[in-house]
Design an enzyme around this catalytic site. Structure first.
Site, PDB file in Angstrom:
ATOM      1  CE  LYS A  97      -1.899   2.716   3.011  1.00 36.68           C
ATOM      2  NZ  LYS A  97      -1.910   4.029   2.341  1.00 36.68           N
ATOM      3  CD  GLU A 122      12.549   3.435   9.000  1.00 38.29           C
ATOM      4  OE1 GLU A 122      12.446   4.206   9.987  1.00 38.29           O
ATOM      5  OE2 GLU A 122      12.620   3.829   7.840  1.00 38.29           O
ATOM      6  CB  CYS A 136      12.269   8.324   9.450  1.00 41.73           C
ATOM      7  SG  CYS A 136      13.066   7.275   8.237  1.00 41.73           S
ATOM      8  CD  GLU A 183       9.730  11.558  12.627  1.00 42.03           C
ATOM      9  OE1 GLU A 183       8.708  10.899  12.846  1.00 42.03           O
ATOM     10  OE2 GLU A 183      10.715  11.116  12.010  1.00 42.03           O
TER      11      GLU A 183
END
Lengths: 283, 490
Positions: free
Chosen positions: B190, B264, B298, B395
């Site tokens: 996806k 992850e 990331c 983040e």
């Protein structure tokens, strides 16, 4: 005269931070032999004991993970020596908890051999699982393993000694520190093992052992934000599923293991992280 | 103090737009069982160019029923074809895909920049070459798995459900697909809602490569489509790359099941600059660390930890360098910082910019003209932040750098390790022994020493702690896609 001597009974306590405290809760569980005779009042460890144990394990982590692999190997080997020297005592204690003596003796020998096996892995596991990576740019690049951190270990009901040793040894070999919840069927052995650990140069706090009701300990350990992994060898699937939900909060590594899994370097690898380091090559 | 760079001249970069034509269809369906199909309920969504806000194509929005079709197609392909194919032949398909990506690299690069907003220089020189390299690397593993895990036989899981993010759309697809296929799994992938196009073009390429139908299935959609895939019992393994928040939701969903997973997740990496570092190189590394791909990375070096003795110099050099960065058209070869990927992400970043000022930090942005249409954020740094500030802990996923100082190596390590993440880190020093000491103390899966944001298919990538589990890339990247069987006990 000798027949009238009263034997000195052992008090079974917890093992936290290199000391043998009673549970802070003051709770106890009478533990009976198959005959029904009470062998001991074992500590019914609390959530607070679990938190104290995690704190001790975290404090011990820099020292144990920072020790050389050679030293960790020697200390695990030393623990094997301690077990061998007390083999008869361990066997007798297993027998008192319901294990037939011949099987108990075999189990102690197997536990000693397991420790020797893992003692030899400490300085080899890195060589087997690390790599130098041939990247397509001018960098030197390698991947190596580091311990995950504080590992919670939930022992199976049986084997009474081997089950716990089989969880402790690989986690320790990899440089992790451990908080263990003992078998509910053989809790006395877990504390006697703690005594052997205590006399084996394993630094205080590197191993912490709690007795009581495992599911009561699993929940706070799985939810604890300073526990990095849980290794589970007991057989309560529902408790394990619930623990996995709790453990999501800090993305713990959740490892299910068979009660008497054969020794394997992959059991060490389960509690290791892989770190990749890059550096430019140039003048 | 340093002498500021002088860019105050009449010399300007002329526009240098990429001119390779791309073929985009008006609408794309789902790629299931080797065929294109509409969503069962006919729903679609638009994917736009974040640099112009123009619609690029309509894309099918897969429901749980569509995901079910895809998982079943993957299962059929696994049972009937893929698991029976000799490993070397599996590998040859992957080699073929790698080569075809190289042939069409520029086209893929342009589509990637149009759909996601990243500068063409990055999609052309980083993303797409790494995609081809990743397929080429794992292609070779297919028939060599017996050598990867000593004492164990590696067996595939079966059907892998894979969910990827929007920051490196095609590269993340390659990171997921290549090892899964090489190890003998079939896949339902996806792509992210805002960047589906390169994955759909990859599906076309996969058709051209004659990969057996159903080995790779691609279902487009948003969070609901992803949740349907995670919750589908037929997906034996879930691999997810994305935010830590969603990762935790996935963990909770999978907790009662025995299904395998790797994650992850996010990061808040510290880029640590010591006083003995080559400071000009370090400044380049800081810029690359946080402004690469608009900071939608990331492993971005989103925290700068600079030793107090050189902090003033480094910050001055950094501001100076930031003033030269070109923000604008992603398809212009001169562009350094492209468009923010989506309006939603743009709002999120704006929220953090306001928050930083509200928390009392000092913001710096160079003066730069931003296009009128599209989503843009100039390179930004904050000084005067504290360890507990959300700018330091959370983040942001944008071109926003939080700067802290330290005095001793121990302080640097403690600050670096403070947030719950552990994906990556950077160390800048000229002293070799210090590199090893610091890089071993920083609890993170990737350490860049005197460099930053380098990637390679042979180099394992992945996080400690709340940055996830499992590795992608290298030999270690095979492990998430296999079950290790003990030949003596199975």
């Amino acid at each position: 005269m000798s027949s009238s001597r009263i034997p000195v009974l052992k008090t079974y306590k917890l093992y936290i931070g290199g000391a043998f405290p009673r549970t802070e809760s003051g709770r106890y569980l009478p533990f009976a032999a198959p005959s029904g005779r009470v062998l001991a009042n074992i500590c019914h460890a609390s959530r607070k004991d679990a938190r104290d144990a995690v704190k001790a394990a975290r404090a011990a982590f820099p020292g144990w993970s920072g020790a050389s692999a050679y030293l960790r190997g020697q200390i695990l080997y030393r623990l094997a020596e301690m077990l061998e020297a007390r083999a008869e005592a361990f066997a007798a204690e297993l027998k008192a908890q319901g294990q037939p003596l011949p099987a108990a003796r075999k189990e102690v020998q197997a536990a000693v051999d397991l420790l020797v096996h893992y003692a030899g892995w400490t300085d080899k596991v890195q060589q087997v699982f690390s790599s130098v990576n041939p990247v397509a740019s001018s960098h030197f690049n390698f991947s190596m393993q580091e311990p995950t951190g504080v590992v919670a270990a939930v022992a199976p009901d049986r084997p009474g000694l081997g089950g716990l040793v089989g969880l402790l040894a690989p986690a320790l070999a990899g440089g992790n520190t451990v908080v263990a919840a003992a078998s509910e069927t053989f809790p006395l052995t877990a504390i006697t093992l703690a005594e052997a650990i205590h006399s084996s140069d394993v630094p205080g706090g590197a191993v912490n052992i709690l007795t009581g009701v495992r599911n009561e300990l699993l929940a706070p350990l799985a939810a604890h934000m300073d526990v990095n992994a849980v290794v589970y060898a007991a057989e309560d699937g529902a408790a394990w599923a619930e623990a996995r939900v709790q453990a999501a909060e800090n993305v713990k590594r959740m490892i299910r293991r068979a009660p008497a899994a054969p020794p394997s370097p992959y059991a060490i690898l389960d509690t290791l992280e892989t770190k990749t380091t890059w550096h430019p090559v140039g003048v | 103090m340093t002498t500021p760079l002088n860019f105050d001249t009449t010399w300007r970069y002329a526009p240098a737009p990429e001119s390779i034509p791309v073929r985009l269809r008006k609408s794309y369906g789902l790629f299931i069982g080797g065929e294109w199909t509409e969503a069962k309920d006919g729903r679609t969504f638009r994917t736009i160019n974040p640099a112009s806000e123009k619609v690029l194509a309509r894309v099918a929005d897969a429901s749980a029923a569509d995901v079910d079709r895809a998982v079943k197609a993957a299962r059929r392909a696994y049972d009937r074809v893929w698991s029976k194919l000799p490993a070397a032949e599996r590998g040859k398909y992957l080699f073929r895909i790698a080569r075809m990506i190289q042939e069409r690299a520029r086209e893929f690069a342009v589509v990637e920049s149009m759909d996601g907003g990243k500068p063409i220089r990055e999609s052309r020189d980083v993303d797409i070459p790494l995609v081809a390299a990743h397929f080429f690397y794992y292609a070779g593993w297919a028939d060599k798995l017996d050598y990867a895990f000593p004492g164990r036989r590696a067996a595939p899981h079966g059907v892998a459900g894979q969910i990827i993010p929007w920051n490196f759309p095609l590269l993340m697809a390659a990171w997921k697909l290549a090892p899964a296929l090489a190890t003998g799994n079939t896949v339902v992938l996806k792509p992210a809602e805002t960047t589906p196009l390169t994955a759909l073009k990859l599906a076309e390429l996969i058709q051209d490569a004659d990969l057996p139908p159903g080995v790779v299935n691609i279902v487009t959609g948003g969070g609901e489509t992803g949740a349907a895939l995670v919750n589908h019992p037929g997906a034996d393994k879930i691999a997810f790359t994305g935010s830590t928040e969603v990762g935790k939701r996935i963990l909770r969903a999978l907790a009662p099941t025995g299904r395998s997973y790797t994650l992850e997740l996010g990061g808040k990496a510290a880029n640590i600059v010591f006083e003995d570092a080559a400071l000009d190189q370090a400044v380049e590394g800081i810029v690359n660390g946080i402004f690469f791909n608009q900071g939608h990375v990331c492993c971005a070096g989103s925290r700068l930890l600079v030793q107090e003795s050189v902090a003033e110099t480094v910050v001055a050099k950094l501001k100076d360098r930031m003033a030269t960065l070109i923000v604008g058209d992603p398809l212009d070869k001169n562009t350094d910082i492209g468009a923010i990927n989506s309006k939603e992400q743009w709002k999120r970043i704006q929220g953090y910019l306001k928050l930083g000022e509200a928390e009392g930090a000092e913001k710096y942005q160079p003066a730069c003209a931003l296009p009128e249409k599209g989503y843009w954020c100039p390179p930004t740094l904050f000084t005067g932040v504290s360890q507990s500030d959300r700018l330091v802990q959370e983040e942001i996923f944008g071109p926003v750098l939080a700067i802290q100082t330290f005095r001793t190596p121990a302080e640097a390590v403690e600050k670096a390790n403070n947030p719950p993440y552990g994906l990556s880190g950077g160390v800048w020093t000229d002293k070799g022994s210090k590199i090893f000491k610091i890089s071993s103390k920083v609890r993170a899966g990737v350490l860049w020493a005197n460099t930053y944001n380098k990637f390679d298919p042979t180099a394992p990538f992945g996080g400690y702690q709340e940055s996830g589990m499992g590795r992608e890339g290298g030999l270690h990247g095979l492990l998430p896609y296999v079950r290790l069987l003990d030949p003596e006990h199975s």
